[in-house]
Design an enzyme around this catalytic site. Sequence first.
Site, PDB file in Angstrom:
ATOM      1  N   PRO A  93       0.822  -1.220   0.000  1.00 23.20           N
ATOM      2  CA  PRO A  93       0.000   0.000   0.000  1.00 23.20           C
ATOM      3  C   PRO A  93       0.855   1.270   0.000  1.00 23.20           C
ATOM      4  O   PRO A  93       0.340   2.364  -0.199  1.00 23.20           O
ATOM      5  CB  PRO A  93      -0.835  -0.118   1.281  1.00 23.20           C
ATOM      6  CG  PRO A  93      -0.172  -1.150   2.111  1.00 23.20           C
ATOM      7  CD  PRO A  93       0.591  -2.042   1.184  1.00 23.20           C
ATOM      8  N   GLU A 120       3.386  -8.100   8.977  1.00 19.76           N
ATOM      9  CA  GLU A 120       3.657  -6.655   9.052  1.00 19.76           C
ATOM     10  C   GLU A 120       4.596  -6.190   7.938  1.00 19.76           C
ATOM     11  O   GLU A 120       4.907  -5.016   7.834  1.00 19.76           O
ATOM     12  CB  GLU A 120       4.239  -6.290  10.423  1.00 19.76           C
ATOM     13  CG  GLU A 120       3.259  -6.482  11.570  1.00 19.76           C
ATOM     14  CD  GLU A 120       1.894  -5.844  11.312  1.00 19.76           C
ATOM     15  OE1 GLU A 120       1.844  -4.618  11.101  1.00 19.76           O
ATOM     16  OE2 GLU A 120       0.880  -6.573  11.320  1.00 19.76           O
ATOM     17  N   ARG A 158      -5.186  -8.311 -20.302  1.00 20.30           N
ATOM     18  CA  ARG A 158      -6.068  -7.759 -21.330  1.00 20.30           C
ATOM     19  C   ARG A 158      -5.288  -7.120 -22.474  1.00 20.30           C
ATOM     20  O   ARG A 158      -5.818  -6.921 -23.565  1.00 20.30           O
ATOM     21  CB  ARG A 158      -7.026  -6.729 -20.728  1.00 20.30           C
ATOM     22  CG  ARG A 158      -7.934  -7.310 -19.647  1.00 20.30           C
ATOM     23  CD  ARG A 158      -8.868  -6.281 -19.046  1.00 20.30           C
ATOM     24  NE  ARG A 158      -9.808  -5.765 -20.027  1.00 20.30           N
ATOM     25  CZ  ARG A 158      -9.748  -4.590 -20.608  1.00 20.30           C
ATOM     26  NH1 ARG A 158      -8.770  -3.756 -20.288  1.00 20.30           N
ATOM     27  NH2 ARG A 158     -10.626  -4.226 -21.498  1.00 20.30           N
ATOM     28  N   ASP A 173     -10.257   0.131 -26.711  1.00 26.42           N
ATOM     29  CA  ASP A 173      -9.618   1.266 -27.369  1.00 26.42           C
ATOM     30  C   ASP A 173     -10.480   2.521 -27.304  1.00 26.42           C
ATOM     31  O   ASP A 173      -9.979   3.604 -27.034  1.00 26.42           O
ATOM     32  CB  ASP A 173      -9.291   0.935 -28.830  1.00 26.42           C
ATOM     33  CG  ASP A 173      -8.186  -0.111 -28.915  1.00 26.42           C
ATOM     34  OD1 ASP A 173      -8.036  -0.720 -29.977  1.00 26.42           O
ATOM     35  OD2 ASP A 173      -7.484  -0.308 -27.912  1.00 26.42           O
TER      36      ASP A 173
HETATM   37 CL1  6GU Z   1      -0.362  -3.782  -3.155  1.00 29.10          CL
HETATM   38  N1  6GU Z   1      -0.839  -4.588  -0.684  1.00 29.10           N
HETATM   39  C1  6GU Z   1      -1.508  -4.559   0.470  1.00 29.10           C
HETATM   40  N2  6GU Z   1      -1.167  -5.374   1.441  1.00 29.10           N
HETATM   41  N3  6GU Z   1      -2.517  -3.731   0.686  1.00 29.10           N
HETATM   42  C2  6GU Z   1      -2.862  -2.938  -0.314  1.00 29.10           C
HETATM   43  C3  6GU Z   1      -2.204  -2.912  -1.541  1.00 29.10           C
HETATM   44  C4  6GU Z   1      -1.166  -3.763  -1.699  1.00 29.10           C
HETATM   45  N4  6GU Z   1      -2.774  -1.985  -2.326  1.00 29.10           N
HETATM   46  C5  6GU Z   1      -3.738  -1.463  -1.616  1.00 29.10           C
HETATM   47  N5  6GU Z   1      -3.798  -2.016  -0.393  1.00 29.10           N
END
Ligand code: 6GU
Length: 264
Positions: A93, A120, A158, A173
């Site tokens: 994230p 974690e 895709r 497209d």
């Molecule tokens: Cl790529 N990983 C995690 N653990 N949580 C997320 C994410 C990724 N993208 C949004 N939330």
Amino acid sequence: MHYHVLTLFPDMITQTMSHSITGRAQQKELLHLQVTDIRDFSQNKYHKVDDYPYGGGAGMVMEPEPVFLAYEYVCQQVEQEGRKKPKVLFMTPQGKTLTQNMVETYAKEEDLVFLCGHYEGIDERVLESIVDENVSIGDYVLTGGELPALVMMDAISRFVPGVLHNDVSAITDTFTGSLLEYPQYTRPVQWREKEVPPVLLSGHHQKIDQWRRQHSLLRTFTQRPDLFEKVEFTKADCKWMRTQPVFPVDLVNTIEQKLKKPKE
Ligand code: 6GU
């Protein structure tokens, strides 16, 4: 396209990718999926792959060595098959938020490695050693990187030639101009007092295209005003928007002014 996923939950990846379009694309060998279980590279007799964080705090951290060995294993495989070192994407994230442009760029790679973390996080030192890019799929927190890796592979696939049926890719497209899709209808023509818009039954293709364009504009304005600013409007769009009370007159004036000026 050769996908490689480093994960502690290999079944999540294999099973999901076996369905529908991505499943068919694997059978046709347009997509190749190699899922590597990081646990297989544990140095520990209990196959442990996580440990307590230095400095204290909640949760566990994934150890660097099993991740690195899993990565080396994948690289060896790719090299043996005669291709160049693959790009490594870490699902986090804290990464750059995925966009359609990024998806199209990744689709040009021959190999992609998706590193999925859990707990974690992963020991920073192995991330420094092997990760090329950090990628997030949006501003919310998930329990692991598997769903993001699946989302990315789905979106990227895709754009791999042959994966989509040709007339579906044509639809894509027309979409990639920051306009939302217009409403779709199928049989029956009347369903629980609701009718299909008559123009769609008319066979008048020019009028149908016009109706679809107008409804794409309407949807984009009401549901995604942030995208509406990026739309490339035409004079005909403006003329029609003036007939629709939802579009403020001032807004249409501004759009028309920009249309008259040459592009900067
Ligand atoms: Cl790529 N990983 C995690 N653990 N949580 C997320 C994410 C990724 N993208 C949004 N939330």
